[in-house]
Structure formats: structure tokens, C-alpha cells
Write a protein that holds these residues in place. Structure first.
Motif, PDB file in Angstrom:
ATOM      1  N   SER A  73      41.299  35.828  27.928  1.00  0.00           N
ATOM      2  CA  SER A  73      41.087  36.558  29.180  1.00  0.00           C
ATOM      3  C   SER A  73      40.429  37.922  28.952  1.00  0.00           C
ATOM      4  O   SER A  73      39.848  38.477  29.877  1.00  0.00           O
ATOM      5  CB  SER A  73      42.424  36.747  29.898  1.00  0.00           C
ATOM      6  OG  SER A  73      43.240  37.621  29.157  1.00  0.00           O
ATOM      7  N   ALA A  76      36.858  37.503  29.226  1.00  0.00           N
ATOM      8  CA  ALA A  76      36.621  36.990  30.584  1.00  0.00           C
ATOM      9  C   ALA A  76      36.636  38.150  31.579  1.00  0.00           C
ATOM     10  O   ALA A  76      35.795  38.223  32.482  1.00  0.00           O
ATOM     11  CB  ALA A  76      37.682  35.961  30.946  1.00  0.00           C
ATOM     12  N   ILE A  77      37.589  39.062  31.414  1.00  0.00           N
ATOM     13  CA  ILE A  77      37.715  40.196  32.330  1.00  0.00           C
ATOM     14  C   ILE A  77      36.617  41.244  32.070  1.00  0.00           C
ATOM     15  O   ILE A  77      35.987  41.733  32.994  1.00  0.00           O
ATOM     16  CB  ILE A  77      39.132  40.827  32.200  1.00  0.00           C
ATOM     17  CG1 ILE A  77      40.190  39.857  32.773  1.00  0.00           C
ATOM     18  CG2 ILE A  77      39.205  42.183  32.874  1.00  0.00           C
ATOM     19  CD1 ILE A  77      41.621  40.227  32.475  1.00  0.00           C
ATOM     20  N   ARG A  80      32.782  38.872  31.503  1.00  0.00           N
ATOM     21  CA  ARG A  80      32.575  37.643  32.293  1.00  0.00           C
ATOM     22  C   ARG A  80      32.249  36.448  31.389  1.00  0.00           C
ATOM     23  O   ARG A  80      31.603  35.496  31.805  1.00  0.00           O
ATOM     24  CB  ARG A  80      31.452  37.858  33.316  1.00  0.00           C
ATOM     25  CG  ARG A  80      31.594  36.992  34.529  1.00  0.00           C
ATOM     26  CD  ARG A  80      30.371  37.114  35.391  1.00  0.00           C
ATOM     27  NE  ARG A  80      30.475  36.301  36.586  1.00  0.00           N
ATOM     28  CZ  ARG A  80      29.518  36.214  37.482  1.00  0.00           C
ATOM     29  NH1 ARG A  80      28.402  36.894  37.334  1.00  0.00           N
ATOM     30  NH2 ARG A  80      29.657  35.456  38.519  1.00  0.00           N
ATOM     31  N   THR A  81      32.678  36.513  30.138  1.00  0.00           N
ATOM     32  CA  THR A  81      32.459  35.416  29.193  1.00  0.00           C
ATOM     33  C   THR A  81      33.832  34.975  28.689  1.00  0.00           C
ATOM     34  O   THR A  81      34.415  35.659  27.850  1.00  0.00           O
ATOM     35  CB  THR A  81      31.609  35.882  27.977  1.00  0.00           C
ATOM     36  OG1 THR A  81      30.495  36.599  28.472  1.00  0.00           O
ATOM     37  CG2 THR A  81      31.172  34.737  27.120  1.00  0.00           C
ATOM     38  N   THR A  91      38.248  34.573  34.991  1.00  0.00           N
ATOM     39  CA  THR A  91      36.964  35.265  35.190  1.00  0.00           C
ATOM     40  C   THR A  91      36.732  35.594  36.669  1.00  0.00           C
ATOM     41  O   THR A  91      36.205  36.662  36.984  1.00  0.00           O
ATOM     42  CB  THR A  91      35.803  34.357  34.692  1.00  0.00           C
ATOM     43  OG1 THR A  91      36.187  33.811  33.447  1.00  0.00           O
ATOM     44  CG2 THR A  91      34.520  35.118  34.521  1.00  0.00           C
ATOM     45  N   TYR A  95      36.810  39.665  36.389  1.00  0.00           N
ATOM     46  CA  TYR A  95      35.539  40.388  36.277  1.00  0.00           C
ATOM     47  C   TYR A  95      35.237  41.176  37.547  1.00  0.00           C
ATOM     48  O   TYR A  95      34.639  42.254  37.497  1.00  0.00           O
ATOM     49  CB  TYR A  95      34.402  39.411  35.962  1.00  0.00           C
ATOM     50  CG  TYR A  95      33.109  40.114  35.643  1.00  0.00           C
ATOM     51  CD1 TYR A  95      32.988  40.899  34.492  1.00  0.00           C
ATOM     52  CD2 TYR A  95      32.019  40.034  36.488  1.00  0.00           C
ATOM     53  CE1 TYR A  95      31.818  41.573  34.197  1.00  0.00           C
ATOM     54  CE2 TYR A  95      30.831  40.706  36.209  1.00  0.00           C
ATOM     55  CZ  TYR A  95      30.739  41.467  35.058  1.00  0.00           C
ATOM     56  OH  TYR A  95      29.570  42.138  34.778  1.00  0.00           O
ATOM     57  N   GLU A  96      35.699  40.664  38.685  1.00  0.00           N
ATOM     58  CA  GLU A  96      35.514  41.395  39.948  1.00  0.00           C
ATOM     59  C   GLU A  96      36.237  42.740  39.885  1.00  0.00           C
ATOM     60  O   GLU A  96      35.712  43.751  40.341  1.00  0.00           O
ATOM     61  CB  GLU A  96      36.042  40.562  41.128  1.00  0.00           C
ATOM     62  CG  GLU A  96      35.151  39.409  41.541  1.00  0.00           C
ATOM     63  CD  GLU A  96      33.759  39.838  41.979  1.00  0.00           C
ATOM     64  OE1 GLU A  96      33.650  40.836  42.723  1.00  0.00           O
ATOM     65  OE2 GLU A  96      32.780  39.192  41.555  1.00  0.00           O
ATOM     66  N   THR A  98      36.850  44.417  37.140  1.00  0.00           N
ATOM     67  CA  THR A  98      36.085  45.266  36.217  1.00  0.00           C
ATOM     68  C   THR A  98      34.902  45.900  36.958  1.00  0.00           C
ATOM     69  O   THR A  98      34.621  47.081  36.785  1.00  0.00           O
ATOM     70  CB  THR A  98      35.583  44.424  35.017  1.00  0.00           C
ATOM     71  OG1 THR A  98      36.708  43.844  34.392  1.00  0.00           O
ATOM     72  CG2 THR A  98      34.829  45.263  34.006  1.00  0.00           C
ATOM     73  N   LYS A  99      34.241  45.088  37.791  1.00  0.00           N
ATOM     74  CA  LYS A  99      33.096  45.606  38.557  1.00  0.00           C
ATOM     75  C   LYS A  99      33.531  46.723  39.513  1.00  0.00           C
ATOM     76  O   LYS A  99      32.787  47.638  39.801  1.00  0.00           O
ATOM     77  CB  LYS A  99      32.446  44.468  39.373  1.00  0.00           C
ATOM     78  CG  LYS A  99      31.510  43.608  38.524  1.00  0.00           C
ATOM     79  CD  LYS A  99      30.447  42.908  39.351  1.00  0.00           C
ATOM     80  CE  LYS A  99      31.000  41.953  40.363  1.00  0.00           C
ATOM     81  NZ  LYS A  99      30.009  41.112  41.017  1.00  0.00           N
TER      82      LYS A  99
END
Lengths: 469, 47
Positions: A73, A76-77, A80-81, A91, A95-96, A98-99
Motif C-alpha cells: 500500500s 500505492a498511496i 499510484r503504483t 490505490t 492516491y486521492e 496524496t493528491k
């Protein structure tokens, strides 16, 4: 109770504590690095554990297993991989976050959910496995034979997309188990006059080939270089209010994950996906999922760690692997002269209790070690694959040679690596084949089951099409 | 098979259950597909 106290004394020995801590770190490194899975790390470590005591070896492997499921994770976080397939669902919301500038919170939720999910799954392992083993103690050759058939049929029907292809691969695995001298009749089968094949195809080279070399071949075809560079990443564990909010999601995810993990051949990836979709279904605000919703991280992360622990229930109690990594661990049992199954609970109670305690400690360590790991190593996972791939290949070759000091094992490893790559790319996942060939060691315990399975395998080998080469 | 024995499926209920589960598991994808089709059909007709 005595065996539990002895296990407690065992686990507090410095070598075992180092094994758990080192395993946790190695697992996190392998899980977080895209292109290196926890299964691959376990495969690479198995030959290295040959000289270790069985307790220490299994504590190392189980710690790698538990922490690698979580650490997929991290990338992933952050990038995004997903570092491991189990983290694909993470993800979506990770990742959202993180953005939105909240990577520390997303990582904190992931760490907390993984540790709690793993501990709940571990508790289920401790409660369920001995009960299952008690039932299995009454099993004779017919039950073992029926269980082998059920394990293989469930792996081929539920664990694969194409049932026919998976069945063919499982039959090919059974065919591999027939190579060597027949213990009943003493006749060499499929040995081609090679003395090194007289004792059969060793399980470890097959595992290294199918799980490490083939994965490496697959990964070199893809570009995994992560170009984003981040500074030092902090992990903020969820506060009391957030913990309280996540309780139903984590509990639901853990229960689902444990049940899915116990079923043979399904595994943590499916558990994470199912838990995510169930969390969306149960939620009062399903529209928030996919936009950086904390529950979207908690559900898959708690579930995949619980599933990883659940997959050890059939492995320890029945000798049937519940996932790809536990199928690999079956190889470690063989290497150390142990036979997983109900007798392990009566004859090696201290060992089993050490494993139980080790699982709980490894899951709890995620909570303590992960924040430091993320802070110190988040940027190390950007190692380019052209550097990592050859290192993996060298470790695979050394590992396959070291077990028996035999070059045939090295050729077998490379051959199975190519075969695994072809199967994965063009035909079917190689997992059913490894599950089928892995059922050989435990079949040897029961002459009735063995002869029945051997008959089935021999009969089927004449009708099964030859594998792609 | 000893005299008076009817084979593993009758002598061992657990083995019989496991074999039946194995056979049924081959129909699992069929059932899942059927369920999905029913669900899609129900959604399309609004029932």
C-alpha cells in the motif's frame, strides 16, 4: 499451557527476535518495491533458511509474509503504483488522499488498518486452526484423498479466470509429482536416465522458477521506474475519533478477509477487492469512495492482512495452502523436514505455538516499524528494475544450487521460470500447478491417498496435453 | 476394498461430502454467471 510458555521462551531468544524484526523489514521492502512481491521474497529466503532452526526460519518467513501484504500500500498511496497486487484497491482512495496533500494520513490509516486486520486474522488463526486440526486427526486415507481432490478443484474453479486452462495446469502439476522412482513398484518414471531425477523433481527449484524467475521475466517487460521524488514522509496514525469511525469497516473487512483467506486458492487480492466493494455497498455515503475516503483504505488493507493470516489456517491444520505464498511456505516445511497437518499440532505443539506468537508479533510490529520504514525508506523503493532484476536472478540461481549442490536444480529453476512466464502470459496462472505439485509431500504420508492420487495423476498424464515449451 | 465395504464414498461420510463439494465447485462459475445475468435482467426490466 507448558508448550505455550516454552514457545514464549523460544520467541524471546535474540535470534528469533532478530528474525521477526528482520523479516518485517525485508517484507516491507519487498512489498513496497514495485516488481518484487512478498511471495518472491519468501521464495528467495527459503534456501537461505536451510541452516537455521525451523522456529527461526518460519518466524522470518511469516514476518516477511505478513508485512509484505501491508507494504504494497505504501507505493500505492504515494506513487499510484501498487507494490503488490493486494494493494490495487487501496490505490483508489489512497492516491486521492496524496493528491489532496494528505499522504501522511492515508499511510497512517493503512498502517493502523493492516495491523488491526492482521491481529484479528491472527486471532482467528489461533482459534480455528487447532479445532480444524482436531477434526483432521480423525482423517484417514479416503478423507485425505478427497481433500486433495477438493483442494485442487477449488483452486482451479474459484481461483482462476479460465477453469479449463487452470485444470490443465493443475494436472500438469500432478504429472510433475510423478517424476522419479515409484515408491510402490520401484520403477523410474520420466527420469530420462538422469540420476538427479531419480528422487523426483525437488519442490524448491520449481517454486523459485515459477514464482521468482517468471515474475522477474514479466517485470523486465514493464517499466516500473517511479519518477516522482518525495521528501521525508511522515505517518500520522489515526486519532481516537478516526479509529472509532473505522471500527465497523475494519471489523467487516477483517471478517471477510479471514473467511476468504481460509478458502484455498482465492487469497488476499480477492479479499481486498471484495471488502472494498462491500464497504461501498454498506456505506451511507458510497459516493465518497474513490475521492480520498478513509474507509476506502481501511477496508482493503484490513481485509488483505486478515486474509494472509487466514490462509495459514488450512496450511497448518490440513497441509493445504490457502494462497500462493502459503504454497511456497509448504516448500519450506518440506525443506525443514516438517509435515504440516493435524499431527504437527500434537507432535510439535511448541513449534505451532511459536508460529502463532510470531504471527501476532509480526502483525503488531507493522504498527511500530512501518512509520520508521516509511520515513527512512520511502524513496529507496524507486530502485530501477534493470538494477533489481539481475540481483533477483543471481539470488535465484544461488538459492536453487545451494539446497543440494546440484546443477540440475539450476537448470530446472530456469526451465520452470520460462515455463511460468509462458503460462502466465499465454495460458493460465501457474498457481494451480504449484498447488498440485505441492500436494505431493503430504500425500506421501498416506499410502492409500498416495496410490489413489498417483493413479489419477498417471492416468491423467496420458490424456493431458503437453505443456507449452 | 474389503468384503462388505461399499468403497470410500459410503464408508467415509466426510470423504463423500468433500468429493460432492469438489464436483459442485465446478458449477460455481456457472451459478455466479447466472446470478449476474438475473441481476442484470432484473435491473433492465426494473423489477
Amino acid at each position: 499451557m507448558d508448550s505455550f510458555i516454552t514457545a514464549l521462551l523460544h520467541i524471546t531468544q535474540p535470534a528469533n527476535l532478530i528474525a521477526v524484526l528482520g523479516g518485517t523489514l525485508l517484507g516491507m521492502l519487498s512489498g513496497a518495491t514495485p516488481g518484487v512481491s512478498g511471495t518472491m521474497m519468501v521464495v528467495l529466503l527459503i534456501p537461505l533458511t536451510y541452516t537455521l532452526e525451523p522456529d527461526t526460519a518460519f518466524l522470518l518467513l511469516i514476518s516477511v509474509y505478513c508485512s509484505a501484504v501491508f507494504s504494497g500500500s505504501i507505493s500505492a498511496i504515494l506513487f499510484r503504483t501498487p507494490g503488490a497486487p493486494e494493494a490495487v484497491a487501496t490505490t483508489l482512495d489512497g492516491y486521492e488522499m496524496t493528491k489532496q496533500g494528505k499522504p501522511h494520513e492515508a499511510l497512517g490509516i493503512s498502517v493502523y488498518s493492516s495491523a488491526v486486520g492482521g491481529l484479528l486474522g491472527g486471532a482467528a488463526l489461533i482459534l480455528v486452526a487447532p479445532q480444524l486440526a482436531k477434526i483432521a486427526l480423525a482423517f484417514g486415507p479416503p478423507e485425505y484423498f478427497a481433500m486433495a481432490i477438493m483442494g485442487l478443484s477449488v483452486v482451479t474453479t474459484l481461483g482462476a479466470k479460465n477453469m479449463v486452462k487452470a485444470l490443465l495446469v493443475a494436472l500438469f502439476g500432478l504429472f510433475l509429482a510423478t517424476v522419479g522412482i515409484d515408491p510402490m513398484a520401484g520403477i523410474p518414471r520420466f527420469t530420462f536416465g538422469l540420476p538427479s531425477l531419480m528422487s523426483g523433481i525437488d519442490f524448491i527449484p520449481v517454486l523459485i522458477g515459477l514464482f521468482a524467475i517468471s515474475e522477474m521475466l514479466r517485470q523486465v517487460m514493464q517499466d516500473h521506474t517511479v519518477t516522482i521524488k518525495l521528501g521525508k514522509i511522515k505517518t500520522t496514525l489515526p486519532n481516537f475519533l478516526m479509529q472509532k469511525r473505522l471500527v465497523p469497516t475494519i471489523f467487516g473487512g477483517s471478517v471477510l478477509g479471514t473467511i476468504i483467506g481460509i478458502l484455498p486458492g482465492i487469497g488476499a487480492t480477492t479479499a481486498a477487492m471484495v471488502s472494498y466493494s462491500e464497504a461501498v455497498r454498506w456505506s451511507k455515503t458510497p459516493e465518497k469512495f474513490g475521492t480520498g475516503h478513509p474507509e476506502g483504505i481501511a477496508a482493503p488493507e484490513s481485509s488483505n492482512n486478515a486474509a494472509a493470516n487466514g490462509a495459514m489456517v488450512p496450511l497448518l491444520a490440513l497441509g493445504i495452502p490457502g494462497s500462493a505464498t502459503t504454497a511456497v511456505m509448504l516448500g519450506a516445511f518440506v525443506l525443514h523436514g516438517l509435515k504440516p497437518g493435524p499431527l504437527l499440532f500434537t507432535e510439535q505443539a511448541e513449534f505451532i505455538n511459536t508460529i502463532f506468537l510470531g504471527t501476532m508479533i509480526a502483525n503488531a510490529l507493522i504498527l511500530i516499524v512501518a512509520p520508521f520504514f516509511i520515513r527512512g525508506f520511502a524513496n529507496i523503493i524507486r530502485i530501477p528494475y534493470p538494477v533489481l532484476g539481475p540481483v533477483i536472478l543471481i539470488l535465484c540461481i544461488i538459492g536453487s544450487y545451494a539446497i543440494r549442490n546440484n546443477m540440475t536444480d539450476v537448470w530446472l529453476t530456469l526451465g520452470f521460470g520460462v515455463l511460468g512466464y509462458i503460462l502466465e502470459k499465454y495460458a493460465s496462472p501457474s498457481r494451480p500447478s504449484s498447488s498440485a505439485s505441492s500436494s505431493e509431500p503430504w500425500r506421501n504420508r498416506n499410502s492409500g491417498a498416495r496410490s489413489s492420487c498417483r493413479k489419477a495423476a498417471t492416468a491423467s498424464s496420458s490424456t493431458a496435453p503437453s505443456p507449452p515449451s | 476394498m474389503s468384503e462388505g465395504s461399499y468403497g470410500i464414498f459410503f464408508d467415509s461420510p466426510i470423504a463423500a461430502i468433500l468429493i460432492v463439494v469438489s464436483i459442485l465447485s465446478f458449477f460455481a462459475p456457472l451459478v455466479v454467471n447466472l446470478y449476474k445475468k438475473m441481476k442484470t435482467g432484473a435491473a433492465a426490466t426494473g423489477k
